[in-house]
Design an enzyme around this catalytic site. Structure first.
Site, mmCIF file in Angstrom:
data_model
loop_
_atom_site.group_PDB
_atom_site.id
_atom_site.type_symbol
_atom_site.label_atom_id
_atom_site.label_comp_id
_atom_site.label_asym_id
_atom_site.label_seq_id
_atom_site.Cartn_x
_atom_site.Cartn_y
_atom_site.Cartn_z
ATOM 1 N N SER A 143 66.213 30.225 36.388
ATOM 2 C CA SER A 143 65.593 29.107 37.103
ATOM 3 C C SER A 143 64.460 28.541 36.254
ATOM 4 O O SER A 143 64.018 29.181 35.283
ATOM 5 C CB SER A 143 65.017 29.633 38.427
ATOM 6 O OG SER A 143 64.125 28.695 39.000
ATOM 7 N N TYR A 156 60.714 34.788 44.668
ATOM 8 C CA TYR A 156 61.709 34.058 43.875
ATOM 9 C C TYR A 156 61.234 33.939 42.427
ATOM 10 O O TYR A 156 61.977 34.219 41.481
ATOM 11 C CB TYR A 156 61.934 32.675 44.496
ATOM 12 C CG TYR A 156 63.070 31.893 43.875
ATOM 13 C CD1 TYR A 156 64.398 32.167 44.208
ATOM 14 C CD2 TYR A 156 62.822 30.876 42.961
ATOM 15 C CE1 TYR A 156 65.444 31.441 43.640
ATOM 16 C CE2 TYR A 156 63.858 30.145 42.392
ATOM 17 C CZ TYR A 156 65.162 30.429 42.742
ATOM 18 O OH TYR A 156 66.191 29.704 42.179
HETATM 19 P P1 NAD Z 1 73.208 28.142 47.432
HETATM 20 O O1 NAD Z 1 72.313 28.683 48.475
HETATM 21 O O2 NAD Z 1 74.081 26.975 47.733
HETATM 22 O O3 NAD Z 1 74.127 29.301 46.856
HETATM 23 C C1 NAD Z 1 73.724 30.651 46.780
HETATM 24 C C2 NAD Z 1 74.964 31.501 46.643
HETATM 25 O O4 NAD Z 1 74.584 32.886 46.667
HETATM 26 C C3 NAD Z 1 75.904 31.295 47.824
HETATM 27 O O5 NAD Z 1 77.222 31.329 47.348
HETATM 28 C C4 NAD Z 1 75.617 32.492 48.691
HETATM 29 O O6 NAD Z 1 76.711 32.844 49.507
HETATM 30 C C5 NAD Z 1 75.358 33.554 47.628
HETATM 31 N N1 NAD Z 1 74.634 34.686 48.188
HETATM 32 C C6 NAD Z 1 73.345 34.728 48.623
HETATM 33 N N2 NAD Z 1 73.076 35.929 49.127
HETATM 34 C C7 NAD Z 1 74.210 36.671 49.014
HETATM 35 C C8 NAD Z 1 74.554 37.996 49.396
HETATM 36 N N3 NAD Z 1 73.699 38.821 49.998
HETATM 37 N N4 NAD Z 1 75.809 38.431 49.145
HETATM 38 C C9 NAD Z 1 76.715 37.601 48.550
HETATM 39 N N5 NAD Z 1 76.442 36.349 48.173
HETATM 40 C C10 NAD Z 1 75.200 35.883 48.412
HETATM 41 O O7 NAD Z 1 72.263 27.784 46.235
HETATM 42 P P2 NAD Z 1 72.526 27.405 44.721
HETATM 43 O O8 NAD Z 1 71.507 26.429 44.374
HETATM 44 O O9 NAD Z 1 73.949 27.087 44.446
HETATM 45 O O10 NAD Z 1 72.131 28.787 44.025
HETATM 46 C C11 NAD Z 1 72.895 29.439 43.059
HETATM 47 C C12 NAD Z 1 71.973 30.100 42.052
HETATM 48 O O11 NAD Z 1 71.289 29.100 41.325
HETATM 49 C C13 NAD Z 1 70.897 30.979 42.701
HETATM 50 O O12 NAD Z 1 70.710 32.135 41.918
HETATM 51 C C14 NAD Z 1 69.677 30.083 42.643
HETATM 52 O O13 NAD Z 1 68.492 30.807 42.625
HETATM 53 C C15 NAD Z 1 69.916 29.374 41.330
HETATM 54 N N6 NAD Z 1 69.153 28.133 41.147
HETATM 55 C C16 NAD Z 1 69.379 27.030 41.917
HETATM 56 C C17 NAD Z 1 68.658 25.881 41.666
HETATM 57 C C18 NAD Z 1 68.869 24.610 42.434
HETATM 58 O O14 NAD Z 1 68.197 23.624 42.170
HETATM 59 N N7 NAD Z 1 69.777 24.538 43.359
HETATM 60 C C19 NAD Z 1 67.718 25.853 40.658
HETATM 61 C C20 NAD Z 1 67.507 26.993 39.895
HETATM 62 C C21 NAD Z 1 68.248 28.125 40.142
#
Ligand code: NAD
Length: 251
Positions: A143, A156
């Site tokens: 991130s 986080y």
């Molecule tokens: P999201 O919430 O749409 O997806 C998160 C995913 O993690 C989902 O598929 C969810 O089912 C899975 N997950 C969470 N807890 C879980 C558990 N206990 N068991 C199994 N699966 C689990 O969000 P996203 O933005 O797609 O996030 C994906 C990754 O990207 C994460 O690690 C997040 O921190 C990272 N991220 C996102 C952003 C952003 O801007 N969206 C920025 C930086 C990093």
């Protein structure tokens, strides 16, 4: 000549592949030729439909990654009909509250999914990769909070900063044994994870104003970086945390 980005014949496991960035990555890896195994706690039908409609192959494994309980099962079931060549640790959660009020429950929940399970799942697959000597690729989804402090997300930020360190440590331990460990640091993308920020008009505007590209990222804009790090093109790339952020960190 085959493309250095061709993933034909490779099997990739993506955690949290049902939605958001995990879905974007799964679809991109499949488009590059990989067979994809999605691991998560929710149905992954939409991801399956997208991949199969494009002629790719997808298998879902159901697991809750908030504890280490499913780790051994995931490793053995995913490897049932062949080795896993590419592991994408994407599943992650976020909890928001002022640091002064932050609870132990919100600390533990985030650290468990984002860091602890990620480490032990990686250990499980790496054991097999080291055993058969054929190497592999590990891609951690970090991130901007791997580089910056942020506000109101202490666990986080700690987890994603920790993940950047872990990426470098694992790269140092395994680079000579054919495993590439790298991370992608997404900027601000339109997913469930950022819904609260986008709904806050003032925060939304402030974030947009700082992104040189001028827009929030779409999950499809992340897939190319994952394909690169998963491919032969990245054979000599170890321990990087690659920002895909519309220029945010350059600002
Ligand atoms: P999201 O919430 O749409 O997806 C998160 C995913 O993690 C989902 O598929 C969810 O089912 C899975 N997950 C969470 N807890 C879980 C558990 N206990 N068991 C199994 N699966 C689990 O969000 P996203 O933005 O797609 O996030 C994906 C990754 O990207 C994460 O690690 C997040 O921190 C990272 N991220 C996102 C952003 C952003 O801007 N969206 C920025 C930086 C990093």
């Amino acid at each position: 000549m085959t493309s250095p980005f061709d993933l034909s014949g490779k099997r990739a496991l993506v955690t949290g592949a049902n939605t958001g960035l995990g879905q974007g990555i799964a679809v991109a890896l499949a488009a590059a030729g990989a067979e994809v195994i999605g691991v998560g706690r929710s149905a992954m039908d939409e991801t399956r439909d997208k991949i199969e409609a494009a002629g790719g192959r997808f298998r879902a494994l159901s697991a809750d990654l908030s504890t280490l309980e499913p780790v051994e099962r995931i490793v053995s079931q995913a490897s049932e009909d062949g080795r896993v060549d590419i592991l994408v640790n994407n599943a992650g959660i976020i909890r928001r509250a002022d640091a002064i009020d932050f609870t132990e429950a919100d600390w533990d929940a985030v650290m468990d999914v984002n860091l602890k399970t990620t480490f032990f799942l990686t250990q499980g697959f790496a054991r097999r990769m080291l055993e058969d000597g054929k190497g592999g690729k590990v891609i951690n989804i970090a991130s901007l909070l791997s580089f910056q402090g942020g506000i109101r997300i202490p666990s986080y930020t700690a987890s994603k900063s920790g993940l950047a360190g872990l990426t470098r440590l694992l790269a140092c331990e395994w680079a000579s044994r054919g495993i590439n460990v790298n991370a992608i640091a997404p900027g601000y993308f339109v997913t469930n994870n950022t819904e609260a920020l986008r709904e806050d008009a003032a925060r939304n505007e402030a974030i947009l104003a700082r992104i040189p590209a001028g827009h929030w990222g779409a999950p499809e804009e992340l897939g190319g970086a994952a394909v690169f790090l998963a491919s032969r093109a990245a054979t000599y790339v170890h321990g990087v945390v690659l920002p895909v952020d519309g220029g945010w960190l350059a600002r």
